[in-house]
Design a protein around this motif. Structure first.
Motif, PDB file in Angstrom:
ATOM      1  N   GLU A   1       0.069  -1.764  -4.870  1.00 30.35           N
ATOM      2  CA  GLU A   1      -1.377  -1.786  -5.097  1.00 30.35           C
ATOM      3  C   GLU A   1      -1.702  -0.973  -6.350  1.00 30.35           C
ATOM      4  O   GLU A   1      -0.970  -0.049  -6.713  1.00 30.35           O
ATOM      5  CB  GLU A   1      -2.112  -1.178  -3.899  1.00 30.35           C
ATOM      6  CG  GLU A   1      -2.170  -2.055  -2.681  1.00 30.35           C
ATOM      7  CD  GLU A   1      -3.073  -1.463  -1.599  1.00 30.35           C
ATOM      8  OE1 GLU A   1      -3.674  -0.399  -1.841  1.00 30.35           O
ATOM      9  OE2 GLU A   1      -3.160  -2.077  -0.529  1.00 30.35           O
TER      10      GLU A   1
ATOM     11  N   THR B   1       1.183   6.580  -0.248  1.00 27.86           N
ATOM     12  CA  THR B   1       0.432   5.565   0.483  1.00 27.86           C
ATOM     13  C   THR B   1      -1.003   5.563  -0.008  1.00 27.86           C
ATOM     14  O   THR B   1      -1.599   6.635  -0.189  1.00 27.86           O
ATOM     15  CB  THR B   1       0.436   5.838   2.003  1.00 27.86           C
ATOM     16  OG1 THR B   1       1.788   5.889   2.468  1.00 27.86           O
ATOM     17  CG2 THR B   1      -0.307   4.743   2.753  1.00 27.86           C
TER      18      THR B   1
ATOM     19  N   SER C   1      -2.261  -3.585   3.638  1.00 33.81           N
ATOM     20  CA  SER C   1      -3.543  -3.367   4.311  1.00 33.81           C
ATOM     21  C   SER C   1      -4.276  -4.691   4.516  1.00 33.81           C
ATOM     22  O   SER C   1      -4.941  -4.893   5.540  1.00 33.81           O
ATOM     23  CB  SER C   1      -4.411  -2.405   3.490  1.00 33.81           C
ATOM     24  OG  SER C   1      -3.802  -1.137   3.390  1.00 33.81           O
TER      25      SER C   1
ATOM     26  N   ASN D   1       0.817  -1.215   0.000  1.00 35.67           N
ATOM     27  CA  ASN D   1       0.000   0.000   0.000  1.00 35.67           C
ATOM     28  C   ASN D   1       0.848   1.262   0.000  1.00 35.67           C
ATOM     29  O   ASN D   1       0.313   2.371   0.068  1.00 35.67           O
ATOM     30  CB  ASN D   1      -0.956   0.019   1.203  1.00 35.67           C
ATOM     31  CG  ASN D   1      -0.229  -0.062   2.538  1.00 35.67           C
ATOM     32  OD1 ASN D   1       0.954   0.255   2.658  1.00 35.67           O
ATOM     33  ND2 ASN D   1      -0.942  -0.494   3.566  1.00 35.67           N
TER      34      ASN D   1
END
Length: 370
Positions: free
Chosen positions: A89, A126, A212, A55
Motif C-alpha cells: 500500500e 502495517t 484490508s 497493508n
C-alpha cells in the motif's frame, strides 16, 4: 503487474506474475470448485487490486549501518533490497525508505545470518485503512533500544502518521519471525483498523489479514450470508482480532471469539467495547474450547491457519447439533479434508476471494448447513 525486481531475477515470490490476472482468478476459482465440489452455489470470484494491496511489509534487515537494505533473504545470507516492491500500500511504500534512513540515524546494525552477528533482524510495518502506521523493530537484544528511543522523535517527524512503534526481542538464531517479548515505545499500543462495518484494533503481536480491502469484503460477505439465519449464540473460532465476531453481532445474540494469541484477544476486547454488549473474547485453544463447552452454539465461524481445523474439531462439529458453520480457509486442501470429516454439514454457498494476487494462495468462504 510489472515488477522490476521480478524482471531482474531478484525476487520470484510472485510466482504467477507472468499469468494474466483474469486467468489467475479463473484458475483459483476452478481449484476451489474441484476441492469443495459443485454442491454449493458458487458466487463469482472476488478480484483484488493487482498492486498496492498489501497493508503490511515483513522486511529482513541487511546490508550495513551506512548502506542498509530492507527486503528478503537471498542466497548465501545476503539481503535483496525490496523497498520499491509494488505490492505494498502507498503508506507502507512511503515508510520503507524513511525506515532505512532510521537504521543509519539510530546506528542499528543489521543481523547477519551467516556470522550470527548484529542486532536488527526485521522491520515490520502495517498500515491502517486510514494511513496510520504500526512499526516494529525485531532485535536480538535490548542493546539498541536506547538509541531507538532517542531517535524516535526524528522518525515521528519524518513519518507523522506513525501511531505505534515497538521493539520485539528475538534472541535466538532461528527462522521464526519474532520472539515473545514486546516493548511498546509509543503512548499508543493499538492501531485502529476500520474494516467493513467494524472498528477493529491491532496490537503489535496481533494478526490481521494481508489486504484490508479483501478483509473488509470477507467480513461483509460473512455478515450478508448470515443475515437471514436464525441464531442466538455464535462462536468465532481462531478469531484473530475479532473481524467475524464483530460482524456477527446483533441485538439479543451472544457471540464468543476464541483465539490463542493474548495480544489479539486484548485488541479484540477493545474493539468489542465499541459495539456494546453481546460480544466477548477469550484466549485459548479453539478445539479445547469447543470440546469443553457446556452448550453448543447455533452458528460457528472457523478461520484456521493453513493446516485447517483438524480431525478433533471437525469430529466435534460433525457430532454436534450446530446448524450452520461458516468456514474461511486459506488452503483448499485442508478445507476439503475438513469438509469430508463433516459430511452432515452440507456446503450451500461458496466464494473465492483473491487475498494474495500473483501467487497460488487465496481465501475461500463456505457456508455449511446441517
Amino acid at each position: 503487474m510489472q515488477c522490476d525486481y521480478y524482471d531482474a531475477g531478484r525476487c520470484r515470490s510472485c510466482t504467477l506474475i507472468e499469468t494474466p490476472y483474469d486467468a489467475q482468478l479463473a484458475a483459483k476459482h476452478e481449484r476451489a470448485r474441484a476441492a469443495v465440489g459443485e454442491g454449493p452455489a458458487w458466487d463469482d470470484p472476488l478480484a483484488s487490486a493487482e498492486s498496492g494491496f498489501r497493508n503490511k511489509a515483513k522486511m529482513v534487515a541487511g546490508g550495513s549501518v551506512d548502506e542498509p537494505r530492507l527486503g528478503i533473504l537471498g542466497a548465501g545470507g545476503s539481503v535483496q533490497d525490496l523497498r520499491d516492491c509494488p505490492l505494498h500500500e502507498p503508506a507502507v511504500a512511503a515508510a520503507l525508505p524513511v525506515l532505512a534512513e532510521f537504521m543509519t540515524a539510530a546506528r542499528l546494525v543489521p543481523y547477519d545470518v551467516t556470522s550470527r552477528r548484529g542486532e536488527l533482524k526485521y522491520v515490520l510495518v502495517t498500515a491502517s485503512p486510514a494511513g496510520e502506521l504500526l512499526v516494529r523493530f525485531v532485535l536480538r537484544s535490548t542493546e539498541s533500544v536506547p538509541r531507538i528511543r532517542k531517535h524516535l522523535p526524528w522518525l515521528t517527524d519524518r513519518l507523522p502518521h506513525l501511531a505505534v512503534a515497538s521493539v520485539n526481542l528475538h534472541p535466538t538464531h532461528s527462522a521464526v519471525l519474532e520472539g515473545a517479548e514486546e516493548i511498546v515505545l509509543t503512548e499508543r499500543a493499538l492501531l485502529p483498523m476500520h474494516v467493513g462495518d467494524a472498528e477493529m484494533y491491532l496490537r503489535p503481536q496481533g494478526f490481521f489479514q494481508t489486504s484490508s480491502q479483501m478483509a473488509g469484503a470477507l467480513y461483509t460477505l460473512a455478515a450478508s450470508w448470515t443475515a437471514k439465519l436464525t441464531y442466538r449464540t455464535a462462536w468465532d473460532l481462531y478469531c484473530g482480532v475479532g473481524g467475524f465476531a464483530l460482524h456477527l453481532a446483533r441485538p439479543g445474540v451472544e457471540v464468543i471469539g476464541v483465539e490463542s494469541s493474548h495480544e489479539a484477544v486484548a485488541a479484540a476486547t477493545a474493539s468489542a467495547a465499541g459495539v456494546g454488549t453481546g460480544v466477548r473474547f477469550e484466549a485459548g485453544d479453539a478445539t479445547a474450547f469447543a470440546l469443553g463447552a457446556a452448550q453448543e452454539p447455533d452458528l460457528v465461524v472457523v478461520n484456521p491457519p493453513r493446516r485447517g481445523i483438524g480431525a478433533d474439531l471437525a469430529g466435534w462439529l460433525e457430532g454436534s447439533g450446530v446448524r450452520h458453520v461458516l468456514y474461511s480457509s486459506c488452503n483448499v486442501d485442508s478445507l476439503a479434508r475438513d469438509l469430508t470429516a463433516m459430511a452432515s454439514l452440507r456446503p450451500v454457498r461458496a466464494r473465492v476471494l483473491d487475498m494474495f494476487p500473483h501467487t497460488e494462495h487465496f481465501e475461500t468462504l463456505v457456508l455449511l448447513e446441517r
